[in-house]
Design an enzyme around this catalytic site. Structure first.
Site, short mmCIF file in Angstrom:
data_model
loop_
_atom_site.label_atom_id
_atom_site.label_comp_id
_atom_site.label_asym_id
_atom_site.label_seq_id
_atom_site.Cartn_x
_atom_site.Cartn_y
_atom_site.Cartn_z
N GLU A 137 37.49 57.27 46.87
CA GLU A 137 36.51 56.01 47.11
C GLU A 137 35.44 56.67 46.35
O GLU A 137 34.78 55.86 45.49
CB GLU A 137 36.35 55.70 48.47
CG GLU A 137 35.12 54.68 48.51
CD GLU A 137 34.84 54.54 50.08
OE1 GLU A 137 34.87 55.52 50.92
OE2 GLU A 137 34.53 53.46 50.50
N ASP A 161 42.44 42.27 48.43
CA ASP A 161 43.84 42.75 48.04
C ASP A 161 43.66 44.15 47.82
O ASP A 161 43.77 44.78 47.03
CB ASP A 161 43.82 42.09 46.58
CG ASP A 161 45.42 42.22 46.02
OD1 ASP A 161 46.23 42.67 46.96
OD2 ASP A 161 45.89 41.96 44.97
N GLU A 202 48.85 50.89 44.75
CA GLU A 202 48.48 50.00 43.65
C GLU A 202 47.08 50.22 43.11
O GLU A 202 46.98 50.49 41.91
CB GLU A 202 48.75 48.44 44.07
CG GLU A 202 48.30 47.58 42.80
CD GLU A 202 48.60 46.10 43.25
OE1 GLU A 202 48.96 45.71 44.28
OE2 GLU A 202 48.10 45.37 42.59
N GLU A 213 49.46 43.63 57.09
CA GLU A 213 50.25 43.94 56.11
C GLU A 213 49.38 45.11 55.35
O GLU A 213 48.28 44.98 54.98
CB GLU A 213 50.30 42.90 54.97
CG GLU A 213 51.04 43.35 53.68
CD GLU A 213 51.17 42.41 52.66
OE1 GLU A 213 51.84 40.98 53.24
OE2 GLU A 213 51.35 42.34 51.50
N GLU A 241 58.12 45.70 41.33
CA GLU A 241 56.48 45.22 41.17
C GLU A 241 55.77 46.53 41.82
O GLU A 241 55.82 46.44 43.06
CB GLU A 241 56.30 43.94 41.63
CG GLU A 241 55.13 43.48 41.31
CD GLU A 241 55.01 41.90 41.22
OE1 GLU A 241 55.96 41.39 40.77
OE2 GLU A 241 53.68 41.37 41.76
N ARG A 242 54.68 47.03 41.24
CA ARG A 242 53.90 48.08 41.73
C ARG A 242 54.59 49.19 42.58
O ARG A 242 54.36 49.74 43.49
CB ARG A 242 52.67 47.25 42.77
CG ARG A 242 52.31 46.15 42.61
CD ARG A 242 51.57 46.02 41.46
NE ARG A 242 50.84 44.69 41.07
CZ ARG A 242 50.31 44.79 39.97
NH1 ARG A 242 50.06 45.40 39.10
NH2 ARG A 242 49.80 43.40 39.65
N LYS A 302 56.04 34.10 50.52
CA LYS A 302 54.99 33.98 49.51
C LYS A 302 54.72 32.55 49.06
O LYS A 302 55.87 32.31 48.28
CB LYS A 302 54.96 34.98 48.68
CG LYS A 302 53.51 35.08 47.65
CD LYS A 302 53.78 36.18 46.67
CE LYS A 302 52.24 35.97 45.88
NZ LYS A 302 52.07 37.21 44.88
N GLU A 337 49.39 33.04 43.66
CA GLU A 337 49.56 33.49 42.47
C GLU A 337 50.84 33.10 41.52
O GLU A 337 51.67 33.74 41.20
CB GLU A 337 49.80 34.94 42.56
CG GLU A 337 48.61 35.89 43.40
CD GLU A 337 48.57 37.29 43.63
OE1 GLU A 337 49.58 37.70 43.73
OE2 GLU A 337 47.59 37.80 43.56
N TRP A 376 39.91 35.26 38.86
CA TRP A 376 40.61 36.11 39.94
C TRP A 376 39.92 36.05 41.20
O TRP A 376 40.39 36.52 42.32
CB TRP A 376 41.05 37.21 39.58
CG TRP A 376 42.21 36.95 38.58
CD1 TRP A 376 42.08 36.90 37.28
CD2 TRP A 376 43.35 37.00 38.82
NE1 TRP A 376 43.22 36.69 36.86
CE2 TRP A 376 44.42 36.82 37.69
CE3 TRP A 376 44.42 36.82 40.15
CZ2 TRP A 376 45.68 36.56 37.73
CZ3 TRP A 376 45.73 36.70 40.29
CH2 TRP A 376 46.36 36.48 39.10
N ASN A 399 57.43 38.23 45.11
CA ASN A 399 57.54 37.17 43.95
C ASN A 399 59.15 37.28 44.06
O ASN A 399 59.64 37.78 43.22
CB ASN A 399 56.88 37.76 42.86
CG ASN A 399 55.37 37.76 43.27
OD1 ASN A 399 54.75 36.96 43.80
ND2 ASN A 399 54.75 38.88 42.63
N ARG A 410 36.85 34.02 46.96
CA ARG A 410 38.23 34.22 47.30
C ARG A 410 38.54 34.96 49.02
O ARG A 410 39.37 34.59 49.21
CB ARG A 410 38.92 35.37 46.25
CG ARG A 410 40.07 35.81 46.47
CD ARG A 410 40.99 36.60 45.46
NE ARG A 410 41.86 37.41 45.80
CZ ARG A 410 42.57 38.28 45.05
NH1 ARG A 410 42.07 38.28 43.89
NH2 ARG A 410 43.59 38.80 45.42
C1 GCU Z 1 48.66 42.21 44.58
C2 GCU Z 1 49.61 42.38 43.60
C3 GCU Z 1 50.54 41.79 43.25
C4 GCU Z 1 51.25 41.05 44.38
C5 GCU Z 1 50.41 40.56 45.40
C6 GCU Z 1 50.87 39.84 46.58
O1 GCU Z 1 47.98 40.84 43.84
O2 GCU Z 1 48.85 42.89 42.44
O3 GCU Z 1 51.60 42.37 42.30
O4 GCU Z 1 52.44 40.26 44.14
O5 GCU Z 1 49.22 41.40 45.57
O6 GCU Z 1 50.78 40.73 47.74
O7 GCU Z 1 51.71 38.90 46.64
#
Ligand code: GCU
Length: 840
Positions: free
Chosen positions: A532, A386, A414, A408, A183-184, A303, A307, A563, A226, A357
């Protein structure tokens, strides 16, 4: 005579090829390339002495032997025992005690955990360089430190030096899935997994452990936050143990991301309520099982309630109750819980002007301060949203004063160009780390909070989302490795300057040639600001398509959905009103001194203005420009700087190896084109929304362009591009006949040499073929093979897929006929946006 001259030439040739040897980048900053003046290190003894009985010593000694032999061009040998000869002695306190030998006097017994001391000792005729670690990790870090000194051409220390890490948690997270995707991740497939299992060949994992150890990183979480629900299945634990075995010699502890529903899904319990005794018992037994297989297991990253991940809210429990249930199981083994502060509702109501958010981290966690077990660390993203191109420091840092915290940071780019754009992140991270939160009206910079210093917390530190992949050079863009290196260095010592980190990385990665060092340092140093400038200014966030791959421009995607990455633009103004007085109240989450600075539109720094305030487009910034004109100017400036990367890079041809030279050149060429896609999309969007034209008349006015839809088409048909701002004139042409299509135009440029630029769209799903002719004679051809746009992109013409090719220096005269041929492939219809003819 002649023969020996030829031989000499031949030798010269070999010497030259040796100097600029082909490189894949796989060695990263551990290349150990031969250095120019090895005599500077002539005093380094050629024996590396290892005391009996410590495997950790051997890893450090092997690394020293490998590095020094290669860099200094003389053999270094490893000897065992307690000899009284000249030697580099590499050891740690425990080995020394075990050896029972007071072979030299030292002051190392005061070393902090993971620290090392390094110094020369001359006794009579015996000359020794001693690297003494507090423990095996410290010993390794000391060995890597000596290698870095030599590789970057610094003098050997004349007096003993000691160094120790800022904080105990220096981890990276890998968002790898068990199927081998990441992911990413932007550098190929997972080094850990394939097809649902841990890979048979884990050579790259051991190489990764070595890289991480060399910059002081001591932990890796090896699966996606995730988390796959199979993660805690018994057979998976056996597989994960193989990964831990590869990392252990490098002092890197493995940890896992886990889903809180595991007791139910894996353990088949009726519940995963964290306070339920059966759930508590399940975690205890599961953790015991893990430690049997992986005795140095680091712990869990969690986590939850975020999401779509389940969490304690399902049982009306708090994050503290959930974290503690798991932490208690880990505590007897020395394991940690890194509970993520990234908990928020992604179904917010856009019409509610108080919804925000950015408030979520603080709102969800501050009342729990002090309620966490001592082995829980709250893992807080640098900003409250984010990983955007610019965000303020999360207010949560100052709110947790009785809880350990780790910051973090996202090393994988990303929202920052996905390793197709060069963006050196250390200056951005330092901006957050140096932010003084003014908690209790005193100096409390974020770096000291996460080090555990400000509030006297036992744990804490740094977590970087790295996502290296199987690409030979780990991160795809050769320049991106500076971010992994820089993360490690900052985690070790957040007080280091950007230049210290950058300059050493450049020397280790590309060599010490002064032109190479100054050119690369200068390119990287400003790259965040440049990015930027052309992607999102004044704290508005990266204006990317947030509903897609977070790569190209897609401005309104952030608005009018749940979102919460909103910037609330309308025809009169823009920005989120987060003030206490009239807005969401977010600013009130900061300690009063800092809140006061942000609350007042006049004292709020311009680069965070639209994050904190809603203002008219005509609001005047501190530099005297209006918001809207600043946006236009910044986008043009940033994109113009991105155009300079290629010619600046070209000055290094021959000074570095061709392979990495060409790879970087290709990426810079791509970035130059994509920066223009960004520039045009954002500036056109602002001009339309605000109704205020660019004072310099640039936006929407492209005299050198010939829109594809205005050319004479043979087979090509026009389509509307969505979102509208991502194509010139908001239209492209596509070819739906397998035999191909063409576009023709008659040029009217005064006779001269020109660049012919074709802006086209490169989908993930096909490899269309293109060619350009001038008066029937070919100028060039290419294949839209999707090697440079994002790893994945929707198969649509848009800001993700738009890219360009340039044919330089073509002589043109009025009346020339230019023809572009496109042949579709699979579902990619050879789409074209425009042709641009520019002056050399
Ligand atoms: C961002 C990202 C997700 C990731 C999430 C996280 O939203 O796009 O892919 O899961 O951060 O940090 O949990």
């Amino acid at each position: 005579m002649r023969r020996s001259r030829n031989l000499g030439l031949l030798l010269l040739f070999f010497a030259a090829t040796l100097c600029v040897r082909a490189e894949t980048g796989s060695e990263a900053w551990l290349r150990y390339a031969p250095i120019a003046e090895p005599s500077r290190y002539a005093t380094l003894p050629s024996r590396i002495l290892v005391l009996p009985g410590s495997p950790a010593d051997l890893a450090a000694a092997n690394e020293l032997q490998r590095g020094l032999t290669s860099m200094l061009g003389r053999p270094f040998t490893i000897v065992h025992g307690v000899h009284g000869t000249d030697a580099i002695i590499v050891t740690n306190l425990a080995s020394l005690t075990r050896a029972g030998a007071a072979i030299f006097t030292f002051t190392g017994d005061k070393l902090l955990p993971e620290a090392f001391t390094l110094g020369e000792k001359v006794e009579g005729k015996t000359h020794r360089l001693i690297i003494l670690g507090a423990d095996p990790r410290g010993e390794l870090y000391g060995a890597f430190h000596l290698l870095e000194i030599v590789a970057s051409g610094q003098p050997l220390p004349t007096k003993p030096i000691s160094d120790s890490p800022s904080s105990p948690v220096r981890w990276v997270n890998q968002w790898d899935n068990l199927d081998g995707t990441i992911e990413r991740g932007y550098a190929g497939r997972s080094i850990f997994y394939d097809n649902g299992h841990v890979r048979a060949d884990l050579t790259r994992v051991s190489g990764y452990g070595r890289l991480l150890a060399s910059v002081g990183i001591n932990g890796v979480t090896v699966n996606n936050v995730n988390s796959d629900l199979r993660t805690l299945e018994p057979e998976m634990i056996v597989e994960f143990a193989r990964i831990a075995d590869q990392l252990r010699p490098w002092g890197v502890r493995m940890s896992l991301s886990v889903d809180l529903s595991s007791p139910q899904v894996v353990g088949h319990l009726p519940t995963f309520d964290p306070v339920d005794p059966t759930v508590i018992a399940w975690w205890r037994i599961k953790v015991d099982e893990i430690y049997k297989a992986i005795p140095d297991f680091g712990g869990f990253v969690i986590k939850a309630d975020s999401e779509g991940r389940v969490g304690p809210s399902q049982y009306h429990r708090t994050p503290a109750e959930a974290a503690n249930a798991v932490a208690r199981a880990l505590k007897p083994h020395g394991g940690l819980v890194l509970y993520r502060g990234f908990v928020y509702n992604n179904h917010l109501d856009y019409n509610d002007l108080k919804a925000d958010r950015a408030r979520a981290g603080y709102d969800n966690f501050h009342a729990l301060d002090g309620k966490f077990e001592s082995n829980v660390v709250i893992q807080v993203k640098n900003g409250p949203i984010d990983f955007q191109v610019r965000e303020p420091a999360s207010p949560l840092f100052a709110a947790l004063q009785h809880t350990s915290q780790a910051i973090e940071l996202q090393i994988t780019q990303e929202y920052l160009g996905q390793q197709r754009h060069m963006v050196f992140l250390v200056p951005m991270w330092k901006t957050t780390l140096d932010t003084d939160m003014r908690a209790d009206n005193r100096s409390t910079p974020v770096k000291e909070i996460v080090e555990g210093k400000s509030f006297h917390q036992p744990l804490g530190g740094f977590v970087g989302v790295a996502n290296v992949g199987l690409d030979a050079n780990w991160m795809h863009h050769p320049m991106a490795m500076a971010n992994l290196y820089g993360f490690g260095k900052l985690a070790w010592n957040p007080g280091l300057t950007t230049d210290q980190i950058l300059d050493t990385w450049t020397r280790l990665t590309w060599g010490n040639h002064p032109t190479v060092v100054s050119t690369i340092d200068e390119l990287q140093r400003h790259s965040w600001h440049v990015y930027e400038q052309y992607t999102g200014n004044l704290g508005i966030g990266t204006l990317t398509n947030i509903l897609s791959y977070h790569f190209g421009p897609g401005i309104e995607s952030a608005e009018r959905n749940g979102w919460g990455q909103w910037f609330r633009a309308d025809s009169t103004g823009i920005g989120m009103d987060r003030t206490v007085a009239t807005g969401t109240g977010y600013i009130g989450q900061y300690p009063p001194e800092l809140a006061k600075v942000y609350e007042d539109v006049n004292t709020c720094p311009d680069d965070l203005l639209l994050f904190m305030h809603h203002v008219p487009y005509t609001h005047v910034l501190h530099d005297g420009k209006t918001v809207v004109q600043y946006v236009y100017d910044a986008h043009y400036e940033g994109a113009a700087t991105a155009q300079t990367y290629v010619p600046r890079w070209q000055t290094l041809k021959g000074l570095i190896d061709d392979e990495r030279y060409e790879q970087t050149l290709k990426l810079f060429t791509y970035q130059a084109g994509h920066a223009i896609v960004w520039r045009d999309a954002v500036t056109r969007w602002f001009q339309k929304e605000s109704g205020i034209p660019d004072k310099l008349g640039r936006v929407g006015n492209y005299p050198d362009r010939i829109e594809a839809e205005n050319m004479t088409a043979e087979g090509y048909t026009p389509v509307d591009v969505k979102p509208w701002e991502t194509a010139s004139n908001s239209k492209a042409v596509v070819c739906n006949q397998a035999s191909g299509c063409s576009l023709t135009t008659t040029l009217d440029k005064p006779a001269d040499n020109y660049n012919i630029i074709v802006q086209y769209f490169d989908f993930w799903s096909g490899k269309s073929r293109f060619s350009v002719d001038l008066n029937g004679k070919p100028i060039g051809n290419w294949i839209a093979d999707d090697t440079l746009p994002p790893v994945r992109a929707e198969n649509q013409p848009n800001g993700d897929t738009s890219t360009r090719i340039t044919f330089p220096n073509i002589p043109l005269k009025p009346g020339d006929t230019l023809t572009l041929h496109g042949t579709p492939d699979n579902t990619e219809p050879a789409p074209v946006d425009y042709v641009e003819i520019t002056k050399q």
